[in-house]
Motif scaffolding. Structure first.
Motif, PDB file in Angstrom:
ATOM      1  N   GLU A   1      38.217  23.033  26.435  1.00  9.55           N
ATOM      2  CA  GLU A   1      38.242  24.423  26.883  1.00  9.55           C
ATOM      3  C   GLU A   1      37.867  25.385  25.765  1.00  9.55           C
ATOM      4  O   GLU A   1      37.827  25.019  24.588  1.00  9.55           O
ATOM      5  CB  GLU A   1      39.639  24.777  27.400  1.00  9.55           C
ATOM      6  CG  GLU A   1      40.706  24.638  26.328  1.00  9.55           C
ATOM      7  CD  GLU A   1      42.093  25.016  26.824  1.00  9.55           C
ATOM      8  OE1 GLU A   1      42.197  25.708  27.857  1.00  9.55           O
ATOM      9  OE2 GLU A   1      43.064  24.613  26.165  1.00  9.55           O
ATOM     10  N   THR A   2      37.611  26.614  26.163  1.00  4.08           N
ATOM     11  CA  THR A   2      37.404  27.718  25.236  1.00  4.08           C
ATOM     12  C   THR A   2      38.432  28.791  25.582  1.00  4.08           C
ATOM     13  O   THR A   2      38.601  29.131  26.751  1.00  4.08           O
ATOM     14  CB  THR A   2      35.985  28.291  25.374  1.00  4.08           C
ATOM     15  OG1 THR A   2      35.046  27.280  25.071  1.00  4.08           O
ATOM     16  CG2 THR A   2      35.785  29.465  24.428  1.00  4.08           C
ATOM     17  N   PHE A   3      39.122  29.308  24.578  1.00  4.26           N
ATOM     18  CA  PHE A   3      40.153  30.309  24.854  1.00  4.26           C
ATOM     19  C   PHE A   3      40.273  31.276  23.678  1.00  4.26           C
ATOM     20  O   PHE A   3      39.723  31.053  22.602  1.00  4.26           O
ATOM     21  CB  PHE A   3      41.506  29.642  25.135  1.00  4.26           C
ATOM     22  CG  PHE A   3      42.013  28.770  24.025  1.00  4.26           C
ATOM     23  CD1 PHE A   3      42.869  29.287  23.047  1.00  4.26           C
ATOM     24  CD2 PHE A   3      41.639  27.433  23.933  1.00  4.26           C
ATOM     25  CE1 PHE A   3      43.338  28.482  22.022  1.00  4.26           C
ATOM     26  CE2 PHE A   3      42.108  26.622  22.909  1.00  4.26           C
ATOM     27  CZ  PHE A   3      42.962  27.151  21.942  1.00  4.26           C
ATOM     28  N   ILE A   4      41.005  32.359  23.917  1.00  3.28           N
ATOM     29  CA  ILE A   4      41.225  33.406  22.916  1.00  3.28           C
ATOM     30  C   ILE A   4      42.686  33.392  22.492  1.00  3.28           C
ATOM     31  O   ILE A   4      43.579  33.253  23.331  1.00  3.28           O
ATOM     32  CB  ILE A   4      40.889  34.799  23.479  1.00  3.28           C
ATOM     33  CG1 ILE A   4      39.471  34.840  24.043  1.00  3.28           C
ATOM     34  CG2 ILE A   4      41.062  35.871  22.406  1.00  3.28           C
ATOM     35  CD1 ILE A   4      38.392  34.664  23.015  1.00  3.28           C
ATOM     36  N   THR A   5      42.930  33.522  21.202  1.00  2.00           N
ATOM     37  CA  THR A   5      44.302  33.742  20.723  1.00  2.00           C
ATOM     38  C   THR A   5      44.369  35.111  20.061  1.00  2.00           C
ATOM     39  O   THR A   5      43.363  35.633  19.583  1.00  2.00           O
ATOM     40  CB  THR A   5      44.746  32.677  19.708  1.00  2.00           C
ATOM     41  OG1 THR A   5      43.907  32.740  18.543  1.00  2.00           O
ATOM     42  CG2 THR A   5      44.696  31.288  20.321  1.00  2.00           C
TER      43      THR A   5
ATOM     44  N   THR B   1      52.999  44.238  16.927  1.00  3.66           N
ATOM     45  CA  THR B   1      51.572  44.572  17.007  1.00  3.66           C
ATOM     46  C   THR B   1      50.793  43.349  17.468  1.00  3.66           C
ATOM     47  O   THR B   1      51.001  42.240  16.973  1.00  3.66           O
ATOM     48  CB  THR B   1      51.032  45.015  15.635  1.00  3.66           C
ATOM     49  OG1 THR B   1      51.799  46.131  15.161  1.00  3.66           O
ATOM     50  CG2 THR B   1      49.566  45.425  15.738  1.00  3.66           C
ATOM     51  N   VAL B   2      49.902  43.560  18.431  1.00  3.68           N
ATOM     52  CA  VAL B   2      49.000  42.496  18.886  1.00  3.68           C
ATOM     53  C   VAL B   2      47.592  42.897  18.473  1.00  3.68           C
ATOM     54  O   VAL B   2      47.090  43.943  18.867  1.00  3.68           O
ATOM     55  CB  VAL B   2      49.069  42.313  20.416  1.00  3.68           C
ATOM     56  CG1 VAL B   2      48.087  41.228  20.865  1.00  3.68           C
ATOM     57  CG2 VAL B   2      50.487  41.961  20.845  1.00  3.68           C
ATOM     58  N   ASP B   3      46.934  42.056  17.651  1.00  4.12           N
ATOM     59  CA  ASP B   3      45.600  42.406  17.157  1.00  4.12           C
ATOM     60  C   ASP B   3      44.810  41.145  16.812  1.00  4.12           C
ATOM     61  O   ASP B   3      45.221  40.030  17.126  1.00  4.12           O
ATOM     62  CB  ASP B   3      45.693  43.343  15.944  1.00  4.12           C
ATOM     63  CG  ASP B   3      46.451  42.724  14.774  1.00  4.12           C
ATOM     64  OD1 ASP B   3      46.692  41.493  14.787  1.00  4.12           O
ATOM     65  OD2 ASP B   3      46.806  43.461  13.827  1.00  4.12           O
ATOM     66  N   ASN B   4      43.659  41.332  16.179  1.00  7.37           N
ATOM     67  CA  ASN B   4      42.844  40.255  15.614  1.00  7.37           C
ATOM     68  C   ASN B   4      42.605  39.084  16.578  1.00  7.37           C
ATOM     69  O   ASN B   4      42.986  37.942  16.306  1.00  7.37           O
ATOM     70  CB  ASN B   4      43.518  39.737  14.339  1.00  7.37           C
ATOM     71  CG  ASN B   4      42.604  38.821  13.531  1.00  7.37           C
ATOM     72  OD1 ASN B   4      41.385  38.888  13.667  1.00  7.37           O
ATOM     73  ND2 ASN B   4      43.187  37.957  12.721  1.00  7.37           N
ATOM     74  N   PRO B   5      41.945  39.316  17.718  1.00  5.98           N
ATOM     75  CA  PRO B   5      41.644  38.201  18.633  1.00  5.98           C
ATOM     76  C   PRO B   5      40.657  37.218  18.021  1.00  5.98           C
ATOM     77  O   PRO B   5      39.744  37.615  17.290  1.00  5.98           O
ATOM     78  CB  PRO B   5      41.045  38.916  19.852  1.00  5.98           C
ATOM     79  CG  PRO B   5      40.522  40.206  19.325  1.00  5.98           C
ATOM     80  CD  PRO B   5      41.428  40.609  18.208  1.00  5.98           C
ATOM     81  N   GLU B   6      40.846  35.945  18.319  1.00 10.19           N
ATOM     82  CA  GLU B   6      39.943  34.896  17.813  1.00 10.19           C
ATOM     83  C   GLU B   6      39.582  33.942  18.946  1.00 10.19           C
ATOM     84  O   GLU B   6      40.433  33.584  19.762  1.00 10.19           O
ATOM     85  CB  GLU B   6      40.607  34.093  16.690  1.00 10.19           C
ATOM     86  CG  GLU B   6      40.762  34.834  15.388  1.00 10.19           C
ATOM     87  CD  GLU B   6      41.360  33.947  14.294  1.00 10.19           C
ATOM     88  OE1 GLU B   6      41.663  32.764  14.601  1.00 10.19           O
ATOM     89  OE2 GLU B   6      41.537  34.430  13.169  1.00 10.19           O
ATOM     90  N   SER B   7      38.312  33.510  18.970  1.00 12.15           N
ATOM     91  CA  SER B   7      37.875  32.529  19.961  1.00 12.15           C
ATOM     92  C   SER B   7      38.102  31.120  19.423  1.00 12.15           C
ATOM     93  O   SER B   7      37.886  30.858  18.244  1.00 12.15           O
ATOM     94  CB  SER B   7      36.383  32.721  20.280  1.00 12.15           C
ATOM     95  OG  SER B   7      36.156  33.973  20.857  1.00 12.15           O
ATOM     96  N   HIS B   8      38.514  30.216  20.300  1.00 11.64           N
ATOM     97  CA  HIS B   8      38.726  28.813  19.937  1.00 11.64           C
ATOM     98  C   HIS B   8      37.951  27.949  20.925  1.00 11.64           C
ATOM     99  O   HIS B   8      38.089  28.101  22.141  1.00 11.64           O
ATOM    100  CB  HIS B   8      40.212  28.462  19.988  1.00 11.64           C
ATOM    101  CG  HIS B   8      41.046  29.269  19.043  1.00 11.64           C
ATOM    102  ND1 HIS B   8      41.411  28.826  17.799  1.00 11.64           N
ATOM    103  CD2 HIS B   8      41.572  30.514  19.169  1.00 11.64           C
ATOM    104  CE1 HIS B   8      42.139  29.751  17.192  1.00 11.64           C
ATOM    105  NE2 HIS B   8      42.246  30.791  18.008  1.00 11.64           N
ATOM    106  N   ILE B   9      37.138  27.058  20.395  1.00 14.81           N
ATOM    107  CA  ILE B   9      36.315  26.189  21.236  1.00 14.81           C
ATOM    108  C   ILE B   9      36.715  24.743  20.982  1.00 14.81           C
ATOM    109  O   ILE B   9      36.692  24.262  19.845  1.00 14.81           O
ATOM    110  CB  ILE B   9      34.820  26.384  20.933  1.00 14.81           C
ATOM    111  CG1 ILE B   9      34.425  27.862  21.156  1.00 14.81           C
ATOM    112  CG2 ILE B   9      33.969  25.471  21.804  1.00 14.81           C
ATOM    113  CD1 ILE B   9      32.996  28.169  20.769  1.00 14.81           C
ATOM    114  N   THR B  10      37.102  24.056  22.037  1.00 11.45           N
ATOM    115  CA  THR B  10      37.437  22.634  21.943  1.00 11.45           C
ATOM    116  C   THR B  10      36.555  21.875  22.934  1.00 11.45           C
ATOM    117  O   THR B  10      35.783  22.464  23.686  1.00 11.45           O
ATOM    118  CB  THR B  10      38.922  22.388  22.274  1.00 11.45           C
ATOM    119  OG1 THR B  10      39.127  22.619  23.677  1.00 11.45           O
ATOM    120  CG2 THR B  10      39.814  23.323  21.470  1.00 11.45           C
ATOM    121  N   THR B  11      36.691  20.565  22.927  1.00 14.39           N
ATOM    122  CA  THR B  11      35.904  19.764  23.867  1.00 14.39           C
ATOM    123  C   THR B  11      36.370  19.971  25.307  1.00 14.39           C
ATOM    124  O   THR B  11      35.633  19.687  26.248  1.00 14.39           O
ATOM    125  CB  THR B  11      36.035  18.271  23.515  1.00 14.39           C
ATOM    126  OG1 THR B  11      37.426  17.914  23.481  1.00 14.39           O
ATOM    127  CG2 THR B  11      35.399  17.984  22.156  1.00 14.39           C
TER     128      THR B  11
END
Length: 436
Positions: free
Chosen positions: A97-101, A85-95
Motif C-alpha cells: 500500500e501507499t499511505f500518509i503519516t 500539533t499535527v504537521d509534516n505529512p510524509e508519504s510511505h510506499i510499500t509493496t
C-alpha cells in the motif's frame, strides 16, 4: 434553541473537512485514507436588527460596528496544559500500500505523562481508532468528527498536496478539540495515542474488546433500538428536534456553498483570460495602447481580489460549515446511544414486573442501569452546552470573516473605476437568511 445565524453561530475555523452527503453518488471509497472539503452560501440579517442611520456609510465601518448579542466566554489560556500539533505529512510506499503519516507533537505539564514533550507519527487509521475508542469509553459525550474516508471522483488526487494539507488541518483540529475537553482529554487511549511509538500503539490496539464482546454490544444496541424508548425525558426530545432542524439547515448551507465556490472558480478561470487579451490588443493599437493597458491592469486587480474572496470561502467558511454537517451525525449517534441505555432500562423494568422470582437480581441490575442512565443524561447535557458554545463561536467567526472579506473585495474592486464582470449571484444576500 432556534435562532438567527447572527445570534446562534459563527467562530474560529481551522479544520478542513470533506465532501457533502448530497454528492454521495459521486463518491469514491478508498481503502484507508481520504477526505476533501466543502462549501456554502447566503446572507441577510434576519434578526430584525438594522443599522443606525448615524453609522458611517462605509461597508467596512458597518462591519466593525456590528455587535453580536451573544458574546462567548473567553477561556483562560493559562489553564491549558495539553498542546498538540499535527504537521509534516510524509508519504510511505510499500509493496502492499501507499499511505500518509503525520507528525503529532505533544507538549504537556500533566503529571500522568512521563515526559513533557512527545513526537510520534500517526496515519489516518490511527485517528479513526482513537475516535472509536473515545466513543466506546464515553458513549454519551460528543466526540469531534474526523474528515470522511472518501474523495470526489475527478476532483482531487488522493495524495495531492492540497488534499493532504486539508486533511492535516482537520486532524490537527480534531486532536485539539479532544485536548480541550475536560473528560475526553484524560482518556487513557488518548495518552497512548500521543506518546506511544508505532509498535507500542499496535500492541495496545490488540488489547481492545474482542470480536465476540463487540458483537454482544451491537446485538444489545440493535435490540434496544427495535424496542424504542417509551418515556424519553422532554429535554432530550427538544435536543432531538433541534439537531434535526440544525442538520437540515447546515446541509442546505453546505450544499449552497459548494455551488457558489464552483461557480466562483469557473468565473475566475474565465476572468484570468481578460487582462492578457487586453494587453495583447494594446500592442496592435497605438492610439488605444494606454487605455487598453489600463483596462488590463484593472481586470488583473479584479482577478486577484476575486481569487482572495474565493480562497476565503473555500479555506474558512466552507470547512466550518461542513464540520457541523458531520457534527450533526455525531449528535444523532450520541442521542441514539443514550436512548439505547434507557430502552435497556425500560426492558429490565418490564422483566422485573413479569418475573417476581428474579426480583432481587433484576433490582440490583436496574439500580446500576438507573445510575448509568442518570450519568449519561448529565454527561450529554453538559456536553450539549459545550457543543453549542463551540458551534456558535465557530460559525460566528466564519461568517464574520467572510463578510469582512466580501467588504474588502468590493471596496478594492470599486477603486479600479471599472465594473468587473459579475458572477450570476450575490453571495452577501444569501447566507444569514437561514436561521439555525
Amino acid at each position: 434553541m432556534s435562532g438567527n445565524v447572527a445570534d446562534s453561530a459563527v467562530s474560529p475555523t481551522t479544520p478542513a473537512q470533506t465532501i457533502p452527503a448530497d454528492l454521495s453518488g459521486q463518491m469514491l471509497e478508498l481503502d484507508e485514507d481520504d477526505d476533501l472539503e466543502v462549501f456554502s452560501k447566503d446572507t441577510t440579517n434576519t434578526d430584525g436588527g438594522s443599522f443606525n442611520a448615524s453609522m458611517q456609510t462605509s461597508p467596512g465601518s458597518m462591519i466593525n460596528q456590528y455587535k453580536f448579542d451573544e458574546e462567548e466566554e473567553e477561556e483562560d489560556p493559562g489553564a491549558k496544559d495539553l498542546f498538540i500539533t499535527v504537521d509534516n505529512p510524509e508519504s510511505h510506499i510499500t509493496t502492499i500500500e501507499t499511505f500518509i503519516t503525520y507528525r503529532v507533537v505533544t507538549k504537556t505539564t500533566r503529571s500522568e505523562f512521563d515526559s513533557s514533550e512527545y513526537e510520534v507519527r500517526r496515519r489516518y487509521q490511527d485517528f479513526l481508532w482513537l475516535r472509536g475508542r473515545l466513543e466506546e469509553a464515553h458513549p454519551t459525550l460528543i466526540v469531534h468528527p474526523l474528515p470522511e474516508k472518501f474523495v470526489m471522483k475527478g476532483m482531487v488526487e488522493r495524495f495531492n498536496d492540497d488534499f493532504i494539507e486539508t486533511r492535516r488541518r482537520a486532524l490537527h483540529h480534531f486532536l485539539n478539540r479532544i485536548a480541550e475537553h475536560p473528560i475526553l482529554s484524560c482518556n487513557e487511549d488518548l495518552k497512548v495515542f500521543l506518546s506511544a511509538q508505532a509498535w507500542e500503539l499496535a500492541s495496545h490496539k490488540k488489547q481492545g474488546p474482542g470480536f465476540l464482546s463487540r458483537m454482544g454490544e451491537t446485538v444489545r444496541a440493535v435490540a434496544a433500538s427495535v424496542r424504542g424508548v417509551k418515556n424519553r425525558p422532554e429535554e432530550f426530545n427538544s435536543i432531538q428536534e433541534y439537531v434535526e432542524s440544525f442538520s437540515q439547515k447546515m446541509t442546505s448551507l453546505d450544499r449552497i456553498t459548494q455551488r457558489i465556490v464552483k461557480e466562483e472558480r469557473e468565473y475566475l478561470e474565465e476572468m484570468k483570460e481578460y487582462a492578457p487579451t487586453y494587453t495583447l490588443w494594446s500592442g496592435s493599437e497605438e492610439e488605444l495602447a494606454e487605455p487598453l493597458k489600463g483596462v488590463a491592469n484593472c481586470l488583473d486587480r479584479c482577478f486577484q481580489e476575486t481569487e482572495g474572496q474565493v480562497r476565503q470561502l473555500s479555506d474558512c467558511l466552507a470547512p466550518t460549515l461542513h464540520e457541523y454537517v458531520l457534527s450533526t451525525d455525531t449528535l444523532k449517534a450520541v442521542l441514539r446511544r443514550r436512548d439505547n441505555m434507557q430502552a435497556e432500562l425500560e426492558a429490565k423494568n418490564e422483566a422485573l414486573a413479569a418475573k417476581r422470582a428474579d426480583r432481587d437480581a433484576l433490582k440490583e441490575e436496574i439500580d446500576k442501569l438507573e445510575d448509568r442512565v442518570e450519568w449519561a443524561n448529565n454527561a450529554l447535557k453538559g456536553d450539549w452546552s459545550r457543543w453549542q458554545r463551540s458551534m456558535r463561536s465557530d460559525l460566528k467567526d466564519a461568517f464574520v470573516s467572510t463578510a469582512q472579506k466580501n467588504v474588502d473585495y468590493y471596496e478594492k474592486v470599486r477603486v479600479t473605476h471599472l465594473k468587473p464582470p459579475q458572477p450570476h449571484h450575490t453571495f452577501d444576500t444569501r447566507l444569514v437568511s437561514i436561521t439555525l
